[in-house]
Scaffold this active site. Structure first.
Site, PDB file in Angstrom:
ATOM      1  N   LYS A   1      93.315  12.175  98.385  1.00 20.81           N
ATOM      2  CA  LYS A   1      92.230  11.524  98.783  1.00 20.81           C
ATOM      3  C   LYS A   1      91.144  12.531  99.298  1.00 20.81           C
ATOM      4  CE  LYS A   1      89.352   9.266 101.834  1.00 20.81           C
ATOM      5  NZ  LYS A   1      88.306  10.193 102.716  1.00 20.81           N
TER       6      LYS A   1
ATOM      7  N   GLU B   1      85.085  12.117 102.167  1.00 20.68           N
ATOM      8  CA  GLU B   1      83.969  11.695 101.588  1.00 20.68           C
ATOM      9  C   GLU B   1      82.624  12.380 101.773  1.00 20.68           C
ATOM     10  OE1 GLU B   1      85.113   9.184 105.631  1.00 20.68           O
ATOM     11  OE2 GLU B   1      85.945  10.297 103.932  1.00 20.68           O
TER      12      GLU B   1
ATOM     13  N   GLY C   1      92.793  17.811 108.589  1.00 21.22           N
ATOM     14  CA  GLY C   1      91.612  17.231 109.078  1.00 21.22           C
ATOM     15  C   GLY C   1      91.365  17.173 110.759  1.00 21.22           C
TER      16      GLY C   1
ATOM     17  N   THR D   1      92.442  12.043 113.899  1.00 22.01           N
ATOM     18  CA  THR D   1      92.968  11.121 112.840  1.00 22.01           C
ATOM     19  C   THR D   1      94.153  11.911 112.399  1.00 22.01           C
ATOM     20  OG1 THR D   1      90.576  11.301 112.082  1.00 22.01           O
ATOM     21  CG2 THR D   1      92.239  11.044 110.252  1.00 22.01           C
ATOM     22  N   GLY D   2      94.668  13.208 112.341  1.00 27.93           N
ATOM     23  CA  GLY D   2      95.806  13.593 112.089  1.00 27.93           C
ATOM     24  C   GLY D   2      96.842  12.808 112.926  1.00 27.93           C
TER      25      GLY D   2
ATOM     26  N   GLU E   1      97.922  19.187 109.285  1.00 24.59           N
ATOM     27  CA  GLU E   1      97.423  20.549 109.674  1.00 24.59           C
ATOM     28  C   GLU E   1      96.044  19.854 110.351  1.00 24.59           C
ATOM     29  OE1 GLU E   1      94.964  23.128 110.211  1.00 24.59           O
ATOM     30  OE2 GLU E   1      94.383  23.073 108.120  1.00 24.59           O
TER      31      GLU E   1
ATOM     32  N   CYS F   1      89.327  26.129 110.423  1.00 23.97           N
ATOM     33  CA  CYS F   1      90.465  25.886 111.413  1.00 23.97           C
ATOM     34  C   CYS F   1      91.048  26.897 111.970  1.00 23.97           C
ATOM     35  CB  CYS F   1      91.482  24.642 110.910  1.00 23.97           C
ATOM     36  SG  CYS F   1      92.174  25.538 109.359  1.00 23.97           S
TER      37      CYS F   1
ATOM     38  N   GLU G   1      88.012  21.672 120.489  1.00 23.15           N
ATOM     39  CA  GLU G   1      87.472  22.344 119.144  1.00 23.15           C
ATOM     40  C   GLU G   1      86.147  21.872 118.935  1.00 23.15           C
ATOM     41  OE1 GLU G   1      89.283  23.000 114.971  1.00 23.15           O
ATOM     42  OE2 GLU G   1      89.153  21.070 115.342  1.00 23.15           O
TER      43      GLU G   1
END
Length: 487
Positions: A182, A185, A235, A239-240, A257, A290, A385
């Site tokens: 995936k 987007e 990401g 979300t991780g 990650e 990152c 971040e």
């Protein structure tokens, strides 16, 4: 209404449908992909749902046994062909990644797009080099065998899609897993191109599947599918965390990650010009890395000299169109991300942090290189971040304080140390709690070395044997040594 099957992106035809079971599959709905360069719509991409995810996982499940049975050598032949095709299509991949993700065209052409081929060759080689270990124990022979884990889900980010997607796909496929990928987007198009190249390389239908769509629909459905045996995510930390919780519910091992807030530590005995040049390099790609050393920690006695040198190297940056070979700071990826970056800077100033340079949008999605001196180490701009061209600078008095500051955030992905002392390099390199530390260098990446972070930077390690282990199940086989066999 479904997206058309192809989009012309910078003169390159790119499929906008999903790639499932070796074929292109449409969806009833689509979403627009906007170029960060000018926010122009460059494609309408098929927007998947749980239905397409289920179809793709079913295809991966059906293809798994035959792909696993090929063994490392059989799979390597396909991966080497795919690597050759990536090399042959670097120009097209570079053009599309520039238009889609806003990355700089010159380095994409020169070396970045080719990392996809490097990844596939490297992990095919490593899989071929694997051998079973064995020993005798209590009258039996013990062997440790590897079994491909099964169908896996991979969710990738919008920064450096070619590099990050192939970094995950290559070990998964080399280990014998089948994949549902995936892409983000915000930048899905080069992942679609890699799927076509995989088909051209002859990789069997169902081995590699790509489902495009929004994270809350496709990403959540993929992470929750109980038929998957592994999940790999790159990401945001937020979300991780959600992906990790979903994986835990299904007892599925995962690698995450996520974010970084890495320190760049400069001691008084360092080559200050080299350190300042490396610090200014953290603005490259608009700071959307990152691993970026976004927290500059400089010994007090050389802070003024360092700032002068940093200013000189920062002044050399060119903020602009990533198609222009002179550009070093391209646009941010999306209007929402520009709002996020500028919001951090605005809050920092409002809360009493000192803006030393930058802090302005330059039109479109461009944001100028920014340097902030925080009021304290607890400031949001230090602890969270930003993922943009925004650095902070703090000073320290001695080595102990440098290490304390370096380790003072929830993140732990990377770190840099600049010093001419071999002893200090070893001490501080060991003391910084992160997945990677570079001494007098930045962004050296050996495919055989581990990559990953601690804390809010993630879980697990990618790269080398660590990645092949992740995509494998290990079995201890005990065979009684004095057994008599009739055959």
């Amino acid at each position: 209404m479904s997206a058309v099957s192809y989009a012309d992106v910078g003169g390159v035809n790119v499929s906008t449908w999903h790639y499932i079971d070796g074929a292109r599959v449409p969806s009833p709905d689509s979403f627009p992909v906007l170029s960060p360069i000018d926010q122009r719509e460059i494609a309408q991409v098929a927007s998947g749902t749980a239905a397409e995810v289920s179809l793709a996982v079913s295809a991966a499940e059906a293809a798994f046994d035959d792909w696993a049975a090929l063994g490392a050598r059989g799979r390597a032949e396909y991966l080497y062909r795919l690597a050759d095709l990536i090399d042959a299509n670097v120009e097209s991949l570079a053009i599309v990644e520039c238009e889609d993700a806003g990355m700089m065209l010159r380095p994409l052409r020169a070396y970045v797009a080719a990392f996809g081929a490097v990844n596939f060759r490297a992990f095919a080689d490593m899989a071929l080099a694997q051998t079973e270990t064995g020993w005798s124990y209590n009258g039996s022979k013990v062997r440790v065998q590897r079994m491909p884990a099964g169908p896996v889900g991979i969710i990738t980010s919008w920064n450096a899609p070619i590099v990050i997607s192939t970094w995950k796909l290559a070990p998964a496929l080399a280990a014998g897993c089948t994949v549902v990928l995936k892409p983000s987007e915000w930048a899905p198009l080069t992942c679609s191109m890699i799927a076509d190249l995989a088909g051209e390389a002859g990789i069997p239908a169902g081995v590699l599947n790509v489902v495009q769509g929004l994270g809350r629909e496709v990403g959540e459905a993929l992470a929750a599918d109980e038929r998957l045996t592994r999940l790999s995510f790159t990401g945001s930390s937020r979300t991780g965390r959600a992906v990790g919780q979903t994986a835990a519910n299904n007892m599925v091992p995962c690698t995450i990650e996520a974010g970084g807030k890495s320190p760049l530590v400069v001691f008084a005995d360092a080559d200050l010009d080299a350190a300042a040049k490396t610090a200014a390099f953290q603005y490259d790609d608009a700071g959307q890395m990152c691993i970026a050393g976004s927290r500059l920690l400089v010994e007090e006695s050389v802070a003024a000299e360092f700032l002068t040198l940093l200013g000189k190297h920062t002044d050399a940056h060119v903020v602009g169109n990533p198609r222009d070979p002179e550009t070093t700071v391209p646009p941010l990826i999306h209007p929402d991300h520009l709002a996020r970056v500028s919001g951090f800077v605005e809050r920092a100033v409002a809360q009493g942090d000192t803006l030393l340079r930058g802090g302005r949008s330059l039109g479109g999605l461009l944001y100028e290189p920014t340097l902030i001196k925080p009021r304290s180490n607890d400031a949001e701009i230090v602890q969270e971040e930003v993922f943009g061209p925004v650095l902070t600078i703090q000073t320290f008095s001695d080595e102990d304080e440098a290490v304390r500051l370096a380790n003072s955030t929830r993140y732990g992905l990377a770190g840099m140390v600049f010093t001419r002392s071999a002893d200090r390099a070893e001490r501080v390199g060991r003391a910084i709690r992160s997945g990677i530390v570079w001494v007098n260098a930045f962004n050296l990446r050996d495919a055989s070395a581990p990559f990953g972070g601690r804390g809010m930077s993630g879980v697990g390690r990618e790269g080398g044997q660590y990645a092949l282990d992740f995509y494998s199940d290990l079995k201890a086989l005990y065979i009684k040594e004095d057994t008599t066999y009739e055959d």
